[in-house]
Design a protein around this motif. Structure first.
Motif, PDB file in Angstrom:
ATOM      1  N   PHE A   1       0.864  -1.331   0.016  1.00  0.00           N
ATOM      2  CA  PHE A   1      -0.074   0.033   0.038  1.00  0.00           C
ATOM      3  C   PHE A   1       0.805   1.312   0.055  1.00  0.00           C
ATOM      4  N   GLU A   2       0.233   2.224  -0.395  1.00  0.00           N
ATOM      5  CA  GLU A   2       1.199   3.643  -0.757  1.00  0.00           C
ATOM      6  C   GLU A   2       1.508   4.271   0.952  1.00  0.00           C
ATOM      7  N   GLU A   3       2.456   4.831   0.910  1.00  0.00           N
ATOM      8  CA  GLU A   3       3.066   5.405   1.898  1.00  0.00           C
ATOM      9  C   GLU A   3       1.945   6.925   1.775  1.00  0.00           C
ATOM     10  N   LEU A   4       2.262   7.621   3.105  1.00  0.00           N
ATOM     11  CA  LEU A   4       1.462   8.914   3.107  1.00  0.00           C
ATOM     12  C   LEU A   4       2.265   9.895   2.268  1.00  0.00           C
TER      13      LEU A   4
ATOM     14  N   GLY B   1      -1.195  11.577  -2.167  1.00  0.00           N
ATOM     15  CA  GLY B   1      -0.770  10.170  -2.283  1.00  0.00           C
ATOM     16  C   GLY B   1      -1.352   9.325  -3.299  1.00  0.00           C
ATOM     17  N   ALA B   2      -2.612   9.487  -3.413  1.00  0.00           N
ATOM     18  CA  ALA B   2      -3.572   8.807  -4.291  1.00  0.00           C
ATOM     19  C   ALA B   2      -2.990   8.813  -5.592  1.00  0.00           C
ATOM     20  N   THR B   3      -2.293   9.833  -5.991  1.00  0.00           N
ATOM     21  CA  THR B   3      -1.960   9.951  -7.440  1.00  0.00           C
ATOM     22  C   THR B   3      -0.348  10.115  -7.411  1.00  0.00           C
TER      23      THR B   3
ATOM     24  N   LYS C   1       2.304   8.681  -5.673  1.00  0.00           N
ATOM     25  CA  LYS C   1       3.392   7.821  -5.759  1.00  0.00           C
ATOM     26  C   LYS C   1       2.996   6.511  -6.227  1.00  0.00           C
ATOM     27  N   GLU C   2       2.430   6.515  -7.256  1.00  0.00           N
ATOM     28  CA  GLU C   2       1.859   5.204  -7.841  1.00  0.00           C
ATOM     29  C   GLU C   2       2.855   4.162  -8.137  1.00  0.00           C
TER      30      GLU C   2
ATOM     31  N   HIS D   1      -5.968   1.801  -5.103  1.00  0.00           N
ATOM     32  CA  HIS D   1      -4.976   2.608  -4.106  1.00  0.00           C
ATOM     33  C   HIS D   1      -5.481   2.882  -3.001  1.00  0.00           C
TER      34      HIS D   1
END
Lengths: 408, 408
Positions: free
Chosen positions: A405-408, B67-69, B71-72, B359
């Motif tokens: 999962f993505e970092e903050l 984040g959501a976009t 650091k994909e 994500h």
């Protein structure tokens, strides 16, 4: 305790005690001329063709080699690179450069444990007297990563075909004694939830007087796995070898309750303890796993790995926790041996990589989880018989996909 | 089933049935002049100071926005960027651009559920008539991420201080009815393992005739959480609002067994189902979770989230599985409300981010796990009362540290 599963099956049945040593050395499987006929020839040929197969089949050789040092940055979230970069734990032991006197000895993995004939019934089928035992499961899983020596005992009735199979996986059986009497047998059954084996019958047979003897040529293993046997026997193996770079062990409630002092003494010399959650609570004498981990780490092991069956694995070191879920599978047929296959993947990867950093330990936990996830897909070692490197790499990738999962 | 824990506590006691509607609209808590005296003033002041507090206290506003976009790439392992980049799932629903007619309505989260007085005993202490109920836990957890409207009912005896607390968290209580009679009460006890509550007493009181009414001003919520109540009441709420961008619901075995048809009908209109593993098996009528997930996803929800208490959470979508372990805690005092706090963190993050991609869902699962991990550290909502944004961000980071491992 949810599920004893594969590791437990090997557990409800190994109250082996030191017996008389009779026949050691002479009865070694690999040295039995009396059985060398057709089967012996096949085995030799197997060995040969195997040298090719395993070179291709070894996960470590085709991938992962660069990983331990190549991509550290990927592990460190923004702003925490320092903390993550700190390589605490086993790498600091200073044994890395030790000269073993063996060619490639540093990558050799030794296991002491059981080789057995299992009869297992699950809601998805049943098998009679198939290859089982902690050392067999462990060695087979580890053989996908490195060379393995097995210290074990079988009876006169142990089928040559199983030995051939193990040799074909490039597993060294010169430490497997064949002794007068019958092979260790276990018969068990699982209910629909597959979380705990019901032992129907245990025949220790030759395993009852098992007293592990390490051949002189094998006394400098790179790493050593003490599968679940009497802590005094585990210690005797440790005392027969030059201190390996890493020593891991398994145990069970039978020893935790019955030979606690011997086990505690052993743990002082163990680097990694691999047990399930019920065993951890019994050993740490507390219901909370974090408290348990602190107690156990204070007793010796620098790393505690708690196996939680269908829920995965959690690894505790002095200042870190790593947890990985089990791979959700639809086709779980037989959990027997999963814990030992986990240990095999875990130790096999570490031995092959020659790295015991936090990064390597984490990867090793995932490789262990990968091997356990395959083990449960079929009875005995049947899934591992047809496994190849592509399968292992693909499932490692699936674990990554499942947990990222993505970092903050 | 290991642990009903927080969500279950809310479950053993909510067999609410539609009753007569008497008094609706008039008894709304936020409009009660009769109780406005000192406490009302405090509440108003609380609201004011709160506008500052929550601006600072909202996780989403200080971090995660990009984040959501942003650091994909970090999510996609080598060679699999394509597969991971594919945004399957909820984002495809086409409701993203819907105009709600409310200022900031898209980020508003509505919950229907219980507000209760809990008396809980665990080996670590006990409390009498403290703030509880699924809607209270959910709303408090979600309030760290976005604006929340609560649809619930309390009795004449419900302490004003609890309402003040919720208002101070910037939670809109205009949908909370105060009705003649006593507030819903639950009394339960946990054994040392904390995995399942033993219900000692349930007094439904005003909750027995709860018939949720959505105020006219609240009929365009951005997202909606149907906490565990009668599926027919869940449906009635869904029918009172303009279709939200995302609808999630919880349920329990009482409804799975007793109102299966109504529940199955409801699921056709639900995007995310959040239940525990025992409930999932009961609903999917199969012991294997992968098989269960396929059955449930075919019944309507695009996303199934299975809560496994101390073992964490697994999320199934059509073509992906995401699993995150629970955070191993030493100081677990009271698991009551953990499941609802999970749902609050999960939905709160989604509502605040306005993103329902794979994500975002994964991050939301981690935020849910973070909020649940705090909830269990103290009785009632006591840990959440003193939580700040730094705590949440730090624990999100700790989840990342706990689960990360290197690619091949």
């Amino acid at each position: 305790m949810k599920r004893k599963a594969k590791q437990p099956r090997g557990k409800g049945r190994v109250p082996a005690r030191p017996g008389r040593a009779g026949g050691k050395g002479k009865g070694r499987v690999s040295a039995r001329p009396g059985r060398a006929g057709e089967k012996g020839k096949a085995a030799v040929e197997g060995q040969r063709s195997l040298s090719r197969q395993t070179r291709a089949g070894r996960v470590q050789q085709a991938s992962g080699q660069a990983g331990a040092t190549g991509k550290e940055a990927g592990l460190a979230p923004s702003g925490r690179a320092g903390a993550m970069g700190k390589e605490a734990g086993l790498a600091a032991s200073g044994r890395a450069g030790e000269i073993t006197g063996e060619i490639a000895g540093e990558k050799t993995l030794m296991v002491v444990g059981s080789v057995a004939l299992d009869s297992v019934k699950t809601p998805f089928g049943q098998v009679q007297e198939v290859l089982g035992g902690s050392a067999a499961f462990f060695a087979t899983a580890a053989s996908y990563f490195t060379s393995v020596n097995v210290i074990a005992v079988v009876g006169e009735d142990f089928p040559e075909e199983h030995l051939t199979f193990l040799r074909e996986r490039d597993i060294d059986l010169s430490g497997v004694e064949r002794r007068p009497g019958k092979t260790f047998r276990w018969r068990g059954e699982y209910s629909y939830q597959l979380n705990e084996a019901k032992t129907l019958e245990t025949q220790l047979n030759v395993f009852e007087s098992f007293r592990p003897q390490v051949p002189a040529s094998h006394r400098s293993p790179g790493m050593l796995f003490l599968a679940n046997i009497d802590p005094d026997l585990q210690r005797s193996v440790l005392e027969q070898v030059k201190r390996p770079r890493l020593v891991a062990c398994d145990t069970m409630n039978f020893w935790i309750d019955g030979k606690r002092d011997a086990l505690i003494r052993l743990l002082k010399d163990v680097d990694v303890l691999l047990i399930n959650d019920g065993e951890a609570r019994a050993l740490g004498q507390h219901p909370n796993l974090v408290a348990v981990a602190r107690t156990i780490l204070a007793a010796g092991p620098k790393t505690l790995i708690i196996k939680r069956g269908e829920y995965g694995v959690v690894m505790f070191t002095a200042d870190r926790i790593f947890a990985v879920p089990a791979f959700p599978l639809e086709a779980v047929k037989d959990p027997t041996g999963a814990g030992d296959c986990f240990a095999g993947g875990f130790m096999g990867y570490l031995a092959s990589s020659g790295n015991v950093s936090e990064h390597a330990l984490r990867r090793a936990v995932v490789y262990g989880s990968v091997m356990a996830s395959f083990a449960v897909e079929a009875f005995s070692l049947d899934r591992l018989r047809v496994l190849d490197q592509t399968d292992i790499v693909a499932r490692f990738g699936a674990f990554k996909q499942m947990t990222i999962f993505e970092e903050l």
